[in-house]
Design a protein around this motif. Structure first.
Motif, PDB file in Angstrom:
ATOM      1  N   PRO A  34       6.345   0.790  -9.330  1.00  0.00           N
ATOM      2  CA  PRO A  34       6.130   0.598  -7.896  1.00  0.00           C
ATOM      3  C   PRO A  34       5.246   1.712  -7.330  1.00  0.00           C
ATOM      4  CG  PRO A  34       8.489   0.757  -8.416  1.00  0.00           C
ATOM      5  CD  PRO A  34       7.745   1.097  -9.652  1.00  0.00           C
ATOM      6  N   ILE A  35       4.488   1.374  -6.297  1.00  0.00           N
ATOM      7  CA  ILE A  35       3.576   2.324  -5.672  1.00  0.00           C
ATOM      8  C   ILE A  35       3.898   2.408  -4.183  1.00  0.00           C
ATOM      9  CG2 ILE A  35       1.142   2.776  -5.121  1.00  0.00           C
ATOM     10  CD1 ILE A  35       0.541   1.116  -7.747  1.00  0.00           C
ATOM     11  N   VAL A  36       4.018   3.633  -3.690  1.00  0.00           N
ATOM     12  CA  VAL A  36       4.259   3.858  -2.263  1.00  0.00           C
ATOM     13  C   VAL A  36       3.014   4.521  -1.689  1.00  0.00           C
ATOM     14  CG1 VAL A  36       5.697   5.016  -0.544  1.00  0.00           C
ATOM     15  CG2 VAL A  36       6.733   4.134  -2.656  1.00  0.00           C
ATOM     16  N   LEU A  37       2.518   3.949  -0.616  1.00  0.00           N
ATOM     17  CA  LEU A  37       1.271   4.415  -0.029  1.00  0.00           C
ATOM     18  C   LEU A  37       1.517   4.904   1.394  1.00  0.00           C
ATOM     19  CD1 LEU A  37      -1.741   4.527  -0.682  1.00  0.00           C
ATOM     20  CD2 LEU A  37      -1.909   2.125  -0.027  1.00  0.00           C
ATOM     21  N   VAL A  38       1.208   6.179   1.628  1.00  0.00           N
ATOM     22  CA  VAL A  38       1.352   6.752   2.971  1.00  0.00           C
ATOM     23  C   VAL A  38      -0.040   7.095   3.480  1.00  0.00           C
ATOM     24  CG1 VAL A  38       2.403   8.569   4.369  1.00  0.00           C
ATOM     25  CG2 VAL A  38       3.577   7.751   2.313  1.00  0.00           C
ATOM     26  N   LEU A  39      -0.500   6.306   4.446  1.00  0.00           N
ATOM     27  CA  LEU A  39      -1.826   6.534   5.013  1.00  0.00           C
ATOM     28  C   LEU A  39      -1.677   6.865   6.493  1.00  0.00           C
ATOM     29  CD1 LEU A  39      -3.574   3.454   3.370  1.00  0.00           C
ATOM     30  CD2 LEU A  39      -4.036   5.845   2.819  1.00  0.00           C
ATOM     31  N   GLN A  50      -1.555  -4.174   5.892  1.00  0.00           N
ATOM     32  CA  GLN A  50      -0.896  -4.978   4.861  1.00  0.00           C
ATOM     33  C   GLN A  50      -1.776  -6.169   4.464  1.00  0.00           C
ATOM     34  OE1 GLN A  50       2.930  -6.633   5.924  1.00  0.00           O
ATOM     35  NE2 GLN A  50       2.908  -7.976   4.153  1.00  0.00           N
ATOM     36  N   GLU A  51      -2.351  -6.850   5.460  1.00  0.00           N
ATOM     37  CA  GLU A  51      -3.197  -8.007   5.178  1.00  0.00           C
ATOM     38  C   GLU A  51      -4.417  -7.582   4.353  1.00  0.00           C
ATOM     39  OE1 GLU A  51      -2.065  -7.234   8.253  1.00  0.00           O
ATOM     40  OE2 GLU A  51      -0.570  -8.825   8.434  1.00  0.00           O
ATOM     41  N   LEU A  52      -4.995  -6.436   4.702  1.00  0.00           N
ATOM     42  CA  LEU A  52      -6.163  -5.931   3.987  1.00  0.00           C
ATOM     43  C   LEU A  52      -5.831  -5.692   2.511  1.00  0.00           C
ATOM     44  CD1 LEU A  52      -9.088  -4.697   4.109  1.00  0.00           C
ATOM     45  CD2 LEU A  52      -7.967  -2.502   4.551  1.00  0.00           C
ATOM     46  N   PHE A  53      -4.712  -5.009   2.260  1.00  0.00           N
ATOM     47  CA  PHE A  53      -4.323  -4.708   0.878  1.00  0.00           C
ATOM     48  C   PHE A  53      -3.923  -5.981   0.139  1.00  0.00           C
ATOM     49  CE2 PHE A  53      -4.482  -0.441   2.375  1.00  0.00           C
ATOM     50  CZ  PHE A  53      -4.717   0.331   1.249  1.00  0.00           C
ATOM     51  N   GLU A  54      -3.260  -6.879   0.834  1.00  0.00           N
ATOM     52  CA  GLU A  54      -2.830  -8.153   0.238  1.00  0.00           C
ATOM     53  C   GLU A  54      -4.059  -8.945  -0.231  1.00  0.00           C
ATOM     54  OE1 GLU A  54       0.070 -10.357  -1.129  1.00  0.00           O
ATOM     55  OE2 GLU A  54       0.766  -8.954   0.384  1.00  0.00           O
ATOM     56  N   ARG A  55      -5.101  -8.938   0.587  1.00  0.00           N
ATOM     57  CA  ARG A  55      -6.321  -9.685   0.266  1.00  0.00           C
ATOM     58  C   ARG A  55      -7.078  -9.089  -0.910  1.00  0.00           C
ATOM     59  NH1 ARG A  55      -7.893  -9.660   5.453  1.00  0.00           N
ATOM     60  NH2 ARG A  55      -9.601  -8.204   5.061  1.00  0.00           N
ATOM     61  N   LYS A  56      -7.102  -7.772  -1.006  1.00  0.00           N
ATOM     62  CA  LYS A  56      -7.991  -7.090  -1.956  1.00  0.00           C
ATOM     63  C   LYS A  56      -7.339  -6.782  -3.306  1.00  0.00           C
ATOM     64  CE  LYS A  56     -11.393  -5.779   1.102  1.00  0.00           C
ATOM     65  NZ  LYS A  56     -12.808  -5.931   0.959  1.00  0.00           N
ATOM     66  N   LEU A  57      -6.003  -6.828  -3.366  1.00  0.00           N
ATOM     67  CA  LEU A  57      -5.321  -6.370  -4.581  1.00  0.00           C
ATOM     68  C   LEU A  57      -4.606  -7.512  -5.309  1.00  0.00           C
ATOM     69  CD1 LEU A  57      -3.635  -3.091  -3.248  1.00  0.00           C
ATOM     70  CD2 LEU A  57      -5.880  -3.337  -4.314  1.00  0.00           C
ATOM     71  N   ASN A  58      -4.350  -7.288  -6.586  1.00  0.00           N
ATOM     72  CA  ASN A  58      -3.494  -8.201  -7.359  1.00  0.00           C
ATOM     73  C   ASN A  58      -2.026  -7.936  -7.058  1.00  0.00           C
ATOM     74  OD1 ASN A  58      -5.753  -9.210  -8.856  1.00  0.00           O
ATOM     75  ND2 ASN A  58      -5.732  -7.296 -10.018  1.00  0.00           N
ATOM     76  N   LEU A  59      -1.725  -6.686  -6.671  1.00  0.00           N
ATOM     77  CA  LEU A  59      -0.346  -6.305  -6.373  1.00  0.00           C
ATOM     78  C   LEU A  59       0.098  -6.953  -5.069  1.00  0.00           C
ATOM     79  CD1 LEU A  59      -0.891  -2.491  -6.974  1.00  0.00           C
ATOM     80  CD2 LEU A  59       0.421  -3.984  -8.466  1.00  0.00           C
ATOM     81  N   LYS A  60       1.403  -7.101  -4.904  1.00  0.00           N
ATOM     82  CA  LYS A  60       1.943  -7.595  -3.640  1.00  0.00           C
ATOM     83  C   LYS A  60       2.029  -6.420  -2.681  1.00  0.00           C
ATOM     84  CE  LYS A  60       4.832 -10.821  -1.552  1.00  0.00           C
ATOM     85  NZ  LYS A  60       3.913 -10.971  -0.428  1.00  0.00           N
ATOM     86  N   ALA A  61       1.420  -6.530  -1.513  1.00  0.00           N
ATOM     87  CA  ALA A  61       1.446  -5.443  -0.527  1.00  0.00           C
ATOM     88  C   ALA A  61       2.489  -5.748   0.543  1.00  0.00           C
ATOM     89  CB  ALA A  61       0.076  -5.285   0.111  1.00  0.00           C
ATOM     90  N   LEU A  62       3.382  -4.796   0.769  1.00  0.00           N
ATOM     91  CA  LEU A  62       4.448  -4.978   1.758  1.00  0.00           C
ATOM     92  C   LEU A  62       4.560  -3.756   2.648  1.00  0.00           C
ATOM     93  CD1 LEU A  62       7.334  -6.147  -0.612  1.00  0.00           C
ATOM     94  CD2 LEU A  62       6.053  -7.593   0.949  1.00  0.00           C
ATOM     95  N   HIS A  74       4.429  -4.073  -6.870  1.00  0.00           N
ATOM     96  CA  HIS A  74       4.319  -3.988  -5.411  1.00  0.00           C
ATOM     97  C   HIS A  74       3.686  -2.675  -4.988  1.00  0.00           C
ATOM     98  CE1 HIS A  74       7.360  -7.086  -5.892  1.00  0.00           C
ATOM     99  NE2 HIS A  74       7.253  -7.385  -4.601  1.00  0.00           N
ATOM    100  N   VAL A  75       2.929  -2.736  -3.894  1.00  0.00           N
ATOM    101  CA  VAL A  75       2.504  -1.511  -3.219  1.00  0.00           C
ATOM    102  C   VAL A  75       3.165  -1.535  -1.842  1.00  0.00           C
ATOM    103  CG1 VAL A  75       0.302  -2.538  -2.453  1.00  0.00           C
ATOM    104  CG2 VAL A  75       0.569  -0.067  -2.487  1.00  0.00           C
ATOM    105  N   TYR A  76       3.885  -0.466  -1.549  1.00  0.00           N
ATOM    106  CA  TYR A  76       4.660  -0.369  -0.312  1.00  0.00           C
ATOM    107  C   TYR A  76       3.933   0.529   0.671  1.00  0.00           C
ATOM    108  CZ  TYR A  76       8.371  -2.496  -3.018  1.00  0.00           C
ATOM    109  OH  TYR A  76       9.100  -3.370  -3.791  1.00  0.00           O
ATOM    110  N   LEU A  77       3.638  -0.010   1.851  1.00  0.00           N
ATOM    111  CA  LEU A  77       2.881   0.734   2.857  1.00  0.00           C
ATOM    112  C   LEU A  77       3.823   1.349   3.889  1.00  0.00           C
ATOM    113  CD1 LEU A  77       0.231  -2.071   3.416  1.00  0.00           C
ATOM    114  CD2 LEU A  77      -0.121   0.032   2.129  1.00  0.00           C
ATOM    115  N   ALA A  78       3.635   2.628   4.143  1.00  0.00           N
ATOM    116  CA  ALA A  78       4.427   3.291   5.186  1.00  0.00           C
ATOM    117  C   ALA A  78       4.065   2.668   6.534  1.00  0.00           C
ATOM    118  CB  ALA A  78       4.122   4.782   5.198  1.00  0.00           C
TER     119      ALA A  78
END
Length: 190
Positions: A34-39, A50-62, A74-78
């Motif tokens: 799992p990947i946690v992303l703090v931007l 979330q929509e941007l990452f969902e569109r561009k990645l193979n991973l599920k962005a939440l 999954h990539v988890y967005l703060a």
């Protein structure tokens, strides 16, 4: 559902969104960690990320939810305006306490709590950014024997954040986006 044993935490600010997208793009949908992303983003900015990452990645962005457990693939967005912490039971907790380094979410807060829970199985990556947030958290991961990487300041859109980490952590790996991609792919367990 078993607890995951490894966690990748990535922080970035100015220039960090593009760098994060580039780093994560080649990862397969079944990526094993799992990947946690703090931007850092504007406090009043809702969604969109979330929509941007969902569109561009193979991973599920939440976007992270309270008490959710990080899962592979999954990539988890703060979420905007919340600090993200990891609890001993491997769930997320959201916190709206004071800003740290003028930021909420603070990269340091997430990095530090991830290292407390995952120890040497934490991989911390600090990308482009204009603040010093993230360097003390990355140093903490390093002290807990985790792996620490700073984006090559020469390549970063804004070098302040990776430079702060490199200057405070003698054992910090310095990698450009392509090297970070390869490194993350090498961690994937098929």
């Amino acid at each position: 559902m078993e607890d995951v044993s490894k966690l990748i935490v990535i922080g970035g600010s100015w220039g960090g969104i593009q760098a994060a997208l580039s780093v994560l793009q080649p990862l397969p949908a079944n990526y094993s960690i799992p990947i946690v992303l703090v931007l850092h983003r504007l406090r009043n900015q809702e969604g969109g990320l979330q929509e941007l990452f969902e569109r561009k990645l193979n991973l599920k962005a939440l976007e992270i939810e309270e008490k959710e457990k990080p899962e592979p693939g999954h990539v988890y967005l703060a979420p905007a305006n919340y600090h993200v912490l990891l609890e001993k039971d491997h769930t997320f907790s959201l916190d709206d306490s004071e800003l740290e380094n003028y930021s909420r979410p603070s990269i340091d807060v997430t990095f530090t709590s991830a290292a407390d829970v995952f120890g040497e199985n934490t991989v911390g990556i600090l990308l482009s950014g204009a603040s010093r947030d993230g360097s003390s958290g990355l140093k903490y991961i390093f002290e807990k024997q985790g792996l620490v990487i700073a984006q090559d300041p020469a390549e970063a859109e804004v070098a302040t954040m990776p430079l702060a980490a490199i200057n405070s952590i003698p054992g910090c790996s310095i990698m450009n986006v392509a090297q970070i991609q390869s490194f993350l792919l090498s961690l994937h367990e098929h």
